[in-house]
Design a protein around this motif. Structure first.
Motif, PDB file in Angstrom:
ATOM      1  N   HIS A 174       0.849  -1.193   0.000  1.00  0.00           N
ATOM      2  CA  HIS A 174       0.000   0.000   0.000  1.00  0.00           C
ATOM      3  C   HIS A 174       0.887   1.246   0.000  1.00  0.00           C
ATOM      4  O   HIS A 174       1.287   1.731   1.071  1.00  0.00           O
ATOM      5  CB  HIS A 174      -0.922   0.008   1.214  1.00  0.00           C
ATOM      6  N   PRO A 175       1.220   1.784  -1.177  1.00  0.00           N
ATOM      7  CA  PRO A 175       2.132   2.933  -1.262  1.00  0.00           C
ATOM      8  C   PRO A 175       1.678   4.143  -0.451  1.00  0.00           C
ATOM      9  O   PRO A 175       2.517   4.918   0.020  1.00  0.00           O
ATOM     10  CB  PRO A 175       2.144   3.251  -2.763  1.00  0.00           C
ATOM     11  N   TRP A 176       0.358   4.302  -0.269  1.00  0.00           N
ATOM     12  CA  TRP A 176      -0.114   5.472   0.473  1.00  0.00           C
ATOM     13  C   TRP A 176       0.362   5.438   1.923  1.00  0.00           C
ATOM     14  O   TRP A 176       0.528   6.500   2.546  1.00  0.00           O
ATOM     15  CB  TRP A 176      -1.635   5.572   0.403  1.00  0.00           C
ATOM     16  N   LEU A 177       0.609   4.243   2.471  1.00  0.00           N
ATOM     17  CA  LEU A 177       1.155   4.152   3.827  1.00  0.00           C
ATOM     18  C   LEU A 177       2.581   4.712   3.869  1.00  0.00           C
ATOM     19  O   LEU A 177       2.961   5.410   4.807  1.00  0.00           O
ATOM     20  CB  LEU A 177       1.152   2.699   4.301  1.00  0.00           C
ATOM     21  N   GLY A 178       3.374   4.403   2.841  1.00  0.00           N
ATOM     22  CA  GLY A 178       4.716   4.951   2.755  1.00  0.00           C
ATOM     23  C   GLY A 178       4.696   6.454   2.574  1.00  0.00           C
ATOM     24  O   GLY A 178       5.512   7.183   3.154  1.00  0.00           O
ATOM     25  N   LEU A 179       3.744   6.930   1.772  1.00  0.00           N
ATOM     26  CA  LEU A 179       3.593   8.372   1.559  1.00  0.00           C
ATOM     27  C   LEU A 179       3.305   9.085   2.879  1.00  0.00           C
ATOM     28  O   LEU A 179       3.918  10.119   3.201  1.00  0.00           O
ATOM     29  CB  LEU A 179       2.459   8.619   0.562  1.00  0.00           C
ATOM     30  N   LEU A 180       2.395   8.521   3.666  1.00  0.00           N
ATOM     31  CA  LEU A 180       2.058   9.118   4.966  1.00  0.00           C
ATOM     32  C   LEU A 180       3.233   9.037   5.937  1.00  0.00           C
ATOM     33  O   LEU A 180       3.469   9.961   6.719  1.00  0.00           O
ATOM     34  CB  LEU A 180       0.839   8.403   5.557  1.00  0.00           C
ATOM     35  N   ALA A 181       3.996   7.924   5.868  1.00  0.00           N
ATOM     36  CA  ALA A 181       5.152   7.777   6.747  1.00  0.00           C
ATOM     37  C   ALA A 181       6.202   8.842   6.446  1.00  0.00           C
ATOM     38  O   ALA A 181       6.746   9.483   7.350  1.00  0.00           O
ATOM     39  CB  ALA A 181       5.753   6.382   6.592  1.00  0.00           C
ATOM     40  N   GLY A 182       6.498   9.049   5.160  1.00  0.00           N
ATOM     41  CA  GLY A 182       7.468  10.074   4.775  1.00  0.00           C
ATOM     42  C   GLY A 182       7.006  11.464   5.145  1.00  0.00           C
ATOM     43  O   GLY A 182       7.785  12.289   5.643  1.00  0.00           O
ATOM     44  N   VAL A 262       1.406  12.860  -9.197  1.00  0.00           N
ATOM     45  CA  VAL A 262       1.643  12.256 -10.515  1.00  0.00           C
ATOM     46  C   VAL A 262       2.608  11.080 -10.411  1.00  0.00           C
ATOM     47  O   VAL A 262       2.376  10.006 -10.981  1.00  0.00           O
ATOM     48  CB  VAL A 262       2.181  13.317 -11.500  1.00  0.00           C
ATOM     49  N   PHE A 263       3.703  11.263  -9.661  1.00  0.00           N
ATOM     50  CA  PHE A 263       4.697  10.193  -9.548  1.00  0.00           C
ATOM     51  C   PHE A 263       4.149   9.001  -8.766  1.00  0.00           C
ATOM     52  O   PHE A 263       4.511   7.854  -9.056  1.00  0.00           O
ATOM     53  CB  PHE A 263       5.972  10.723  -8.887  1.00  0.00           C
ATOM     54  N   CYS A 264       3.311   9.264  -7.787  1.00  0.00           N
ATOM     55  CA  CYS A 264       2.722   8.161  -7.034  1.00  0.00           C
ATOM     56  C   CYS A 264       1.751   7.373  -7.920  1.00  0.00           C
ATOM     57  O   CYS A 264       1.688   6.144  -7.854  1.00  0.00           O
ATOM     58  CB  CYS A 264       1.995   8.703  -5.800  1.00  0.00           C
ATOM     59  N   ALA A 265       1.010   8.099  -8.766  1.00  0.00           N
ATOM     60  CA  ALA A 265       0.084   7.433  -9.682  1.00  0.00           C
ATOM     61  C   ALA A 265       0.834   6.573 -10.697  1.00  0.00           C
ATOM     62  O   ALA A 265       0.345   5.519 -11.126  1.00  0.00           O
ATOM     63  CB  ALA A 265      -0.775   8.469 -10.408  1.00  0.00           C
ATOM     64  N   GLY A 266       2.022   7.032 -11.085  1.00  0.00           N
ATOM     65  CA  GLY A 266       2.834   6.273 -12.037  1.00  0.00           C
ATOM     66  C   GLY A 266       3.996   5.565 -11.371  1.00  0.00           C
ATOM     67  O   GLY A 266       5.090   5.487 -11.947  1.00  0.00           O
ATOM     68  N   LEU A 267       3.771   5.045 -10.166  1.00  0.00           N
ATOM     69  CA  LEU A 267       4.845   4.459  -9.365  1.00  0.00           C
ATOM     70  C   LEU A 267       5.608   3.334 -10.081  1.00  0.00           C
ATOM     71  O   LEU A 267       6.846   3.318 -10.043  1.00  0.00           O
ATOM     72  CB  LEU A 267       4.281   3.959  -8.031  1.00  0.00           C
ATOM     73  N   PRO A 268       4.936   2.398 -10.746  1.00  0.00           N
ATOM     74  CA  PRO A 268       5.701   1.329 -11.427  1.00  0.00           C
ATOM     75  C   PRO A 268       6.683   1.882 -12.469  1.00  0.00           C
ATOM     76  O   PRO A 268       7.828   1.419 -12.566  1.00  0.00           O
ATOM     77  CB  PRO A 268       4.613   0.478 -12.078  1.00  0.00           C
ATOM     78  N   LEU A 269       6.254   2.889 -13.236  1.00  0.00           N
ATOM     79  CA  LEU A 269       7.137   3.507 -14.226  1.00  0.00           C
ATOM     80  C   LEU A 269       8.280   4.250 -13.533  1.00  0.00           C
ATOM     81  O   LEU A 269       9.436   4.200 -13.991  1.00  0.00           O
ATOM     82  CB  LEU A 269       6.340   4.475 -15.103  1.00  0.00           C
ATOM     83  N   TYR A 270       7.973   4.919 -12.434  1.00  0.00           N
ATOM     84  CA  TYR A 270       8.979   5.642 -11.646  1.00  0.00           C
ATOM     85  C   TYR A 270      10.055   4.674 -11.141  1.00  0.00           C
ATOM     86  O   TYR A 270      11.255   4.971 -11.204  1.00  0.00           O
ATOM     87  CB  TYR A 270       8.266   6.332 -10.476  1.00  0.00           C
TER      88      TYR A 270
END
Length: 327
Positions: A174-182, A262-270
């Motif tokens: 769940h990338p949003w958990l990492g986003l909140l942690a940062g 934008v980068f979170c939405a395209g995380l696999p490409l990032y």
């Protein structure tokens, strides 16, 4: 219980040492070259590209985007920079701050004692104020790696904790958990450089299976959260400043928020692009550099997108912070 307390104290002690080293490094470099750098920023009246380059250069030298951002807010309040001139400088600050992560990716913890000794000898050997300031800067640079080493020592046992490993697996899923942690970490310590250094150190620790605790896919959302959290410094500094200074702070927030979305939405490409642009090798050996490169990539791409849209950004922040309160 006693061991856990010791680890907590070591972790926060290392973080305190890192933050002190960052502050001392910034102040020492400002003493050595601050007047010239301030003149450079105040003289930015040309194209937006020159503003970006000036902001990146000054931030790379001072090693503190917060210090340069506050400096820019002061120039705007004093009328030395217009809003349209200041916005590209803020874009450049975001690029310049990535130099810190790139330097830390060299993993100089093993020679930190030599760096500290070199800084101390320079302080004693140099008679002039600028020479001593350079010596203090070198010593402070060594403190950064001393703090990183202490934090790494404290975090080592966490890699073997099943509860902690389970929580990290959720961050990966769940990338949003990492986003909140940062975001939370940067809001707490008020330094994205510190939280990114912690992220680099942490990601380079092996888990139960021998691979990185977070992996690149798990680390990048935390990095994006760090970039969002760093905008709070400019927002707080602008509270008592002029209206245009408030608009500059809002532009900083819009820049990072839109980029992170934008980068979170395209995380696999990032993730794939970061891996392609980074050195190849064992994950634990290269992930610190990958995170540094991802940090640089994020800010460079956002700047390239927003720079031609500077007039649009100026109009947008003027609407968000109007001249008169809407009743």
């Amino acid at each position: 219980m006693e061991q856990n307390l010791t680890r907590i104290f070591t972790l926060f002690g290392g973080l305190a040492l890192f933050l002190y080293g960052m502050d001392a490094l910034s102040h020492s470099l400002e003493t050595a070259a601050g007047s010239r750098l301030k003149s450079l920023l105040a003289a930015v009246t040309g194209s937006p590209v020159r503003g970006v380059l000036a902001g990146a250069a000054v931030t790379a030298v001072l090693q503190s985007s917060s210090a340069v951002t506050v400096m820019v807010l002061g120039f705007v309040s004093a009328g030395l920079l217009t809003l349209r001139q200041a916005v590209p400088v803020i874009f450049g600050c975001n690029i310049g701050t990535t130099v810190t992560a790139q330097l830390l990716a060299f993993r100089l913890e093993d020679v930190r004692g030599l760096v500290l000794l070199a800084g101390l000898l320079l302080c004693f050997a140099c008679a002039g104020q600028k020479g001593r300031a350079i010596g203090r800067a070198v010593f402070a640079f060594g403190l950064l790696f001393e703090g990183i080493a202490d934090m790494g020592t404290a975090m080592e046992p966490l890699a073997q904790g099943p509860v902690f490993v389970h929580w990290l697996s959720r961050v990966r899923q769940h990338p949003w958990l990492g986003l909140l942690a940062g975001l939370g970490m940067t809001l707490t310590v008020q330094s994205s450089s510190a939280t990114i250094a912690l992220l680099q150190n942490f990601a380079a620790r092996p888990g139960l299976d021998g691979s990185s605790l977070l992996g690149l896919a798990g680390a990048l959302p935390v990095l994006l959260g760090d970039n969002i959290g760093t905008t709070i410094t400019a927002v707080l500094a602008s509270l008592s400043a002029s209206r245009d200074a408030k608009r500059v702070a809002v532009a900083h927030a819009v820049f990072n928020l839109t980029g992170a979305a934008v980068f979170c939405a395209g995380l696999p490409l990032y993730v794939r692009l970061t891996a392609a642009l980074s050195p190849k090798g064992p994950e634990l050996a290269v992930i610190a550099r990958q995170i540094a490169n991802a940090h640089t990539l994020f800010n460079v791409v956002c700047t390239l997108v927003w720079l031609p849209l500077t007039p649009l950004m100026v109009r947008f922040v003027c609407r968000l912070v109007p001249d008169r309160a809407v009743r």
